[in-house]
Design a protein around this motif. Structure first.
Motif, PDB file in Angstrom:
ATOM      1  N   GLU A  70       0.834  -1.200   0.000  1.00 35.98           N
ATOM      2  CA  GLU A  70       0.000   0.000   0.000  1.00 35.98           C
ATOM      3  C   GLU A  70       0.877   1.261   0.000  1.00 35.98           C
ATOM      4  OE1 GLU A  70      -3.587   0.341  -0.081  1.00 35.98           O
ATOM      5  OE2 GLU A  70      -3.140  -1.638  -0.906  1.00 35.98           O
ATOM      6  N   CYS A  74       1.163   4.514  -2.936  1.00 36.08           N
ATOM      7  CA  CYS A  74       0.755   5.868  -2.542  1.00 36.08           C
ATOM      8  C   CYS A  74       1.674   6.970  -3.071  1.00 36.08           C
ATOM      9  CB  CYS A  74       0.667   5.964  -1.020  1.00 36.08           C
ATOM     10  SG  CYS A  74      -0.763   5.095  -0.332  1.00 36.08           S
ATOM     11  N   ARG A 258       0.646   9.849   3.231  1.00 36.19           N
ATOM     12  CA  ARG A 258      -0.009   8.556   3.008  1.00 36.19           C
ATOM     13  C   ARG A 258       1.016   7.421   3.004  1.00 36.19           C
ATOM     14  NH1 ARG A 258      -5.498   8.436   1.753  1.00 36.19           N
ATOM     15  NH2 ARG A 258      -6.344  10.528   2.075  1.00 36.19           N
ATOM     16  N   THR A 646      -5.910  -8.326  -1.466  1.00 36.37           N
ATOM     17  CA  THR A 646      -7.096  -8.102  -0.644  1.00 36.37           C
ATOM     18  C   THR A 646      -6.895  -8.760   0.712  1.00 36.37           C
ATOM     19  OG1 THR A 646      -8.490  -8.129  -2.623  1.00 36.37           O
ATOM     20  CG2 THR A 646      -9.592  -8.377  -0.495  1.00 36.37           C
ATOM     21  N   GLN A 669      -6.668  -0.723 -14.361  1.00 34.73           N
ATOM     22  CA  GLN A 669      -5.798  -0.517 -13.210  1.00 34.73           C
ATOM     23  C   GLN A 669      -5.327   0.927 -13.132  1.00 34.73           C
ATOM     24  OE1 GLN A 669      -1.606  -2.450 -12.218  1.00 34.73           O
ATOM     25  NE2 GLN A 669      -3.282  -3.541 -11.198  1.00 34.73           N
ATOM     26  N   GLU A 672      -8.172   2.930 -11.790  1.00 30.74           N
ATOM     27  CA  GLU A 672      -8.391   2.620 -10.371  1.00 30.74           C
ATOM     28  C   GLU A 672      -7.338   3.293  -9.498  1.00 30.74           C
ATOM     29  OE1 GLU A 672      -7.790   0.486  -6.665  1.00 30.74           O
ATOM     30  OE2 GLU A 672      -6.586  -0.070  -8.385  1.00 30.74           O
ATOM     31  N   TYR A 673      -6.084   3.272  -9.941  1.00 26.64           N
ATOM     32  CA  TYR A 673      -5.029   3.949  -9.185  1.00 26.64           C
ATOM     33  C   TYR A 673      -5.286   5.455  -9.126  1.00 26.64           C
ATOM     34  CZ  TYR A 673      -1.996  -0.209  -8.956  1.00 26.64           C
ATOM     35  OH  TYR A 673      -1.457  -1.450  -8.682  1.00 26.64           O
ATOM     36  N   LYS A 675      -8.116   6.880  -8.977  1.00 22.32           N
ATOM     37  CA  LYS A 675      -9.194   7.141  -8.017  1.00 22.32           C
ATOM     38  C   LYS A 675      -8.742   6.919  -6.573  1.00 22.32           C
ATOM     39  CE  LYS A 675     -13.205   6.055 -10.961  1.00 22.32           C
ATOM     40  NZ  LYS A 675     -12.508   5.823 -12.242  1.00 22.32           N
ATOM     41  N   ASN A 676      -7.975   5.857  -6.347  1.00 27.26           N
ATOM     42  CA  ASN A 676      -7.696   5.427  -4.974  1.00 27.26           C
ATOM     43  C   ASN A 676      -6.302   5.768  -4.454  1.00 27.26           C
ATOM     44  OD1 ASN A 676     -10.273   4.275  -4.819  1.00 27.26           O
ATOM     45  ND2 ASN A 676      -9.548   2.341  -5.686  1.00 27.26           N
ATOM     46  N   TYR A 677      -5.392   6.145  -5.333  1.00 24.28           N
ATOM     47  CA  TYR A 677      -4.020   6.410  -4.890  1.00 24.28           C
ATOM     48  C   TYR A 677      -3.493   7.739  -5.431  1.00 24.28           C
ATOM     49  CZ  TYR A 677      -4.147   1.518  -3.487  1.00 24.28           C
ATOM     50  OH  TYR A 677      -4.481   0.321  -2.897  1.00 24.28           O
ATOM     51  N   SER A 678      -4.364   8.717  -5.534  1.00 26.14           N
ATOM     52  CA  SER A 678      -3.952  10.036  -6.016  1.00 26.14           C
ATOM     53  C   SER A 678      -4.169  11.060  -4.912  1.00 26.14           C
ATOM     54  CB  SER A 678      -4.758  10.424  -7.261  1.00 26.14           C
ATOM     55  OG  SER A 678      -4.290  11.645  -7.781  1.00 26.14           O
TER      56      SER A 678
END
Length: 683
Positions: A70, A74, A258, A646, A669, A672-673, A675-678
């Motif tokens: 994770e 980040c 993060r 997961t 991918q 998704e990155y 959205k979730n890792y920016s």
């Protein structure tokens, strides 16, 4: 320091994709059914990599890997911004278009836009990840305006008070003007490398000002110098050259916070007390940007060996800075392949022998090779400048004094190499470019072993060898430091691969794997790697300059004895090695000179070697190579999508397992990155 694949020989695999990112928890396909290639566009092949024996790891190891992974995801935005100051704005605009555009998504122009978006995602910005050239969109500026205008304005990264039309107008020259921000890194001789390069390490300063600034900070008498400039941006404030630090509360602070939050979780479940201490130091470094703390961390990290799970995380490699000082952010999470590591153990156990028998001047050899640790590892997660394009081997730390006093760690990335090797089988590449059937047969039989050994030797003992003369400035070679260092490590590996010691200790059954590596290296450096370069361009990338310089230098020096012969047959050019032992001797001569250049900081000699042998391309040969390669329908570059992890938790929230899903949707991918890792803003 990284070792990259010589050239991607990726053949298209048309079989159906077996998994997708949305199918969490599906059992991994057996090896025979596993499809590695997930996407193909322009000069890129995107692959998956397997996580062998991950299910056999302990719960403690899996939890540690999950938290580190994770953290690895980040820092993505940091690299994007380092590569170019408007990359985040461009990426967020592209993401908004892909998510919300209401127009025709089946048109040729939209397909061209998607291909352009995929290239940008792969390169972490608008410049090619290897050539550094700005991408040319396959659609018009008017169509870009149409895409932006047809997307949800609420999702677009509009500056305060900015209209949709103004955003399109602002981006148009950045993307479509071929002169504006043309190269991410420009090391052309005679240019101001700072002002000519589009990266975001410097702003409003010249090369001369940067050199003067850092010269005022460096103390050549200091035996343990910090890596000045490693983690800062240089600009002028009130007319004075100054630095902005990359740290919590500073530049990139929201992303670094993060990273730190996940590193804290990893620290709490670290597998040893030493690992906890090193993570504490890394966290402190991210909070303070103190370069002394960074050195303390690297000393502890380099000495902490024999681990089942390890990681790389930080501002590390300086290839992206034309001055070779600023480091891009990267991360790798890894677990050890114990069986395969027996090979690297043999190499490191004999590291002192290799150093003592090196052909370099004795005064530039290490009297005692300290703490050389090497492992074959499987990657669990790639991040930052190691994603999507991954190295095959890594040797760290980069600090010369730490390598001398505390040692270094080398890793060979087994599952990354395996994925590329499997996809390359049956591509027709060898049949097209190898000189004869003997060469082909040797490569088929020994190629995998010879490539693995060369990477191991390059990383384990090549980078770890030699020393600087007292008083030599570690930054004396400036923009030529990276290709010269890669040459030094490559030459060390090439020279010793043909040594009887390799068969004596059981690393090779005969000298045939060494011959296979010599064939491959000369063929690639002289001929095939130039298919990666656009017509009329010079070689810019450090590893490519390294290989070109070595191949052309030994060819020229051995020409009178016909050591290497350039042969034309059926209007095709080939290279043939006529004397492998003489070639080994030439590798040794060149290694001696390259080590002298580094040890003495001889900038003029280093510049001459790179510029005379590593930069220019014969135009007729280039045209021929491009034509022959095009007929094979191969992608010269490859990279990877990451697996999806997961965590499985019990009723108390404690992690009891980590499930692995193999993603088969490259664009998915990337979205998704986003959205979730920016965590960084567009402006």
């Amino acid at each position: 320091m990284k070792n990259y694949l010589l050239i991607g020989t990726i053949a298209f695999m048309g079989t159906a994709l077996l998994t997708s990112c949305g199918q969490a928890g599906k059992k991994a396909a057996p090896e025979a059914e596993f499809t590695y290639e997930v996407d193909r566009f322009e000069d890129i092949s995107v692959l998956k990599y397997r996580l062998p024996a991950f299910e056999q790891l302990s719960i403690a190891e899996k939890e540690f890997i999950y938290y580190l992974s994770e953290a690895a995801l980040c820092g993505r935005d940091i690299l994007w911004d380092q590569n170019f100051k408007y990359n985040m704005l461009i990426r967020k605009t592209i993401e908004a278009i892909i998510d919300t555009y209401g127009g025709d998504r089946e048109s040729d122009e939209y397909r061209a836009f998607i291909t352009y978006a995929k290239r940008i995602f792969f390169a972490n910005g608008i410049h090619h990840h290897y050539s550094n050239d700005k991408f040319v969109p396959g659609f018009s500026a008017d169509y870009l305006a149409q895409l932006i205008g047809g997307s949800d304005a609420a999702r677009l990264p509009l500056a305060e008070g900015q209209s949709v039309e103004e955003l399109a107008g602002f981006l148009s020259p950045i993307l479509f003007d071929p002169v504006l921000y043309a190269k991410k890194v420009d090391q052309s001789e005679g240019t101001d490398m700072i002002t000519a390069s589009a990266n975001n390490f410097y702003e409003g300063v010249s090369q001369a000002e940067v050199e003067e600034y850092y010269s005022s900070l460096a103390d050549r008498a200091e035996p343990r110098p910090v890596s000045w400039g490693l983690n800062t941006k240089v600009l002028k404030v009130d007319g004075k050259v100054t630095e902005i630090q990359w740290k919590s509360g500073g530049m990139y602070g929201s992303a670094i916070d993060r990273i730190v939050s996940w590193l804290e979780k990893a620290r709490d479940v670290a597998l040893s007390e030493t690992q906890k201490k090193e993570l504490d130091l890394l966290i402190d470094y991210y909070r303070t940007a103190d370069l002394g703390t960074w050195d303390d961390y690297n000393v502890l990290w380099a000495g902490n060996t024999g681990l089942s799970v390890d990681y790389i995380n930080g501002f590390i490699e300086t290839y992206g800075d034309p001055m070779g000082m600023k480091a891009t952010w990267e991360a790798v999470v890894q677990y050890k392949d114990t069986e395969a590591s027996k090979r690297t153990v043999l190499i490191t156990e004999n590291a002192q022998w290799f150093e003592d028998h090196s052909p370099v001047d004795p005064q530039y050899r290490k009297e005692k090779v300290t703490g050389v640790a090497a492992s074959v590892i499987n990657v669990a997660m790639l991040g930052g400048d190691c994603y999507p394009a991954s190295p095959l081997g890594i040797n760290l730390p980069n600090s010369n004094w730490i390598r001398t006093e505390a040692g270094s760690k080398s890793v060979t990335l087994a599952n990354i190499t395996d994925a590329k090797d499997i996809v390359a089988r049956g591509s027709g590449f060898l049949e097209e470019f190898a000189y004869d059937q003997t060469e082909i047969d040797r490569a088929v039989q020994w190629g995998s072993l010879s490539d693995a050994l060369h990477t191991d030797m390059h990383e384990c003992i090549g980078h770890a060898s030699g020393k600087l003369a007292p008083g030599t400035d570690p930054n004396a070679l400036k923009n030529y430091a990276s290709p010269l260092e890669e040459m030094r490590a490559d030459l060390f590996a090439l020279y010793f691969m043909m040594d009887p010691k390799m068969t004596e200790v059981g690393l090779m059954p005969s000298d045939e794997p060494a011959k296979a590596q010599y064939d491959n290296y000369i063929r690639n450096g002289f001929l095939t790697q130039i298919v990666r370069i656009q017509p009329g361009r010079d070689i810019e990338q450090a590893h490519m300059r390294c290989r070109s310089a070595i191949a052309h230098w030994v060819y020229e020096k051995g020409k009178s004895d016909n050591v290497i012969e350039v042969v034309t047959r059926d209007d095709k050019t080939f290279v043939r090695i006529n004397d492998y032992q003489e070639l080994r001797g030439l590798f040794g001569e060149m290694l001696k000179e390259v080590q002298r250049i580094k040890s003495e900081g001889d900038f003029a000699a280093g510049k001459d070697m790179i510029e005379n042998y590593g930069v220019k391309i014969d135009s007729d040969l280039h045209t021929e190579m491009l034509s022959r390669y095009a007929r094979l329908n191969l992608a010269p570059y490859s990279g990877f999508v990451n697996p999806v992890m997961t965590p499985v938790t019990d009723s108390d929230g404690k992690i009891t397992d980590v499930k692995i899903e193999y993603c088969s949707d490259y664009l998915g991918q990337m979205m998704e990155y986003g959205k979730n890792y920016s965590f960084l803003q567009a402006w």
